[in-house]
Design a protein around this motif. Structure first.
Motif, PDB file in Angstrom:
ATOM      1  N   VAL A   1       0.844  -1.198   0.000  1.00  0.00           N
ATOM      2  CA  VAL A   1       0.000   0.000   0.000  1.00  0.00           C
ATOM      3  C   VAL A   1       0.878   1.246   0.000  1.00  0.00           C
TER       4      VAL A   1
ATOM      5  N   LYS B   1       0.831   5.336   0.573  1.00  0.00           N
ATOM      6  CA  LYS B   1       0.049   6.369   1.249  1.00  0.00           C
ATOM      7  C   LYS B   1       0.727   7.717   1.090  1.00  0.00           C
TER       8      LYS B   1
ATOM      9  N   GLY C   1      -0.242   9.379   5.216  1.00  0.00           N
ATOM     10  CA  GLY C   1      -1.065   8.414   5.935  1.00  0.00           C
ATOM     11  C   GLY C   1      -2.352   7.991   5.261  1.00  0.00           C
ATOM     12  N   LYS C   2      -2.648   8.513   4.084  1.00  0.00           N
ATOM     13  CA  LYS C   2      -3.887   8.182   3.373  1.00  0.00           C
ATOM     14  C   LYS C   2      -3.562   7.354   2.123  1.00  0.00           C
ATOM     15  N   MET C   3      -4.262   6.244   1.955  1.00  0.00           N
ATOM     16  CA  MET C   3      -4.003   5.336   0.836  1.00  0.00           C
ATOM     17  C   MET C   3      -4.369   5.941  -0.519  1.00  0.00           C
TER      18      MET C   3
ATOM     19  N   TYR D   1      -3.455   9.952  -6.492  1.00  0.00           N
ATOM     20  CA  TYR D   1      -2.689  10.742  -5.519  1.00  0.00           C
ATOM     21  C   TYR D   1      -3.354  12.111  -5.331  1.00  0.00           C
TER      22      TYR D   1
ATOM     23  N   VAL E   1      -6.614  12.047  -3.308  1.00  0.00           N
ATOM     24  CA  VAL E   1      -6.383  11.890  -1.864  1.00  0.00           C
ATOM     25  C   VAL E   1      -5.904  13.209  -1.263  1.00  0.00           C
TER      26      VAL E   1
END
Length: 120
Positions: free
Chosen positions: A28, A30, A33-35, A104, A107
């Motif tokens: 994964v 991120k 901290g966000k996938m 990307y 997010v």
């Protein structure tokens, strides 16, 4: 295109980390901290490489209608994630990289302003 090429592309983006939060098979990526990208390594090793990428819901529907290799995100929210089947060979490398960029950016766009400013 191979997974190492895609991995290096993801890692060059600002504030990106790679992790295995679910199991030893799902790589994964991120941003803060966000996938934004998930790679099932077992499938890549079997010659059936694909990646889950976040996507604008309307754009996701357009992509799925146009490309057989883009399907609703496997084990993800079907409205916001696509599974991009690399192994089928339908999609050009440049286009796959654009889809990674889009994921990307989606997010980052959803982050609070304070976190977005950390990327600058």
């Amino acid at each position: 295109m191979d997974i190492e090429q895609l991995r290096q592309y993801c890692l060059k983006k600002p504030a990106v980390t790679e992790t295995f939060p679910f199991d030893a098979d799902t790589l994964v990526f991120k941003v803060l901290g966000k996938m934004f990208a998930l790679f099932p390594l077992e499938k890549w090793e079997a010659g059936e490489g694909w990646v889950n990428l976040k996507c604008d819901p309307e754009y996701a529907l357009e992509l799925r209608a146009e490309y057989e290799s883009i399907q609703p995100g496997w084990h993800m929210n079907k409205a916001n994630w696509n599974s991009v089947l690399i192994y089928k060979g339908e999609l050009q490398t440049k286009f796959v990289l654009e889809l990674i960029d889009h994921s990307y950016d989606m997010v980052v766009k959803a982050m609070p302003k304070k976190l977005r400013n950390e990327l600058l």
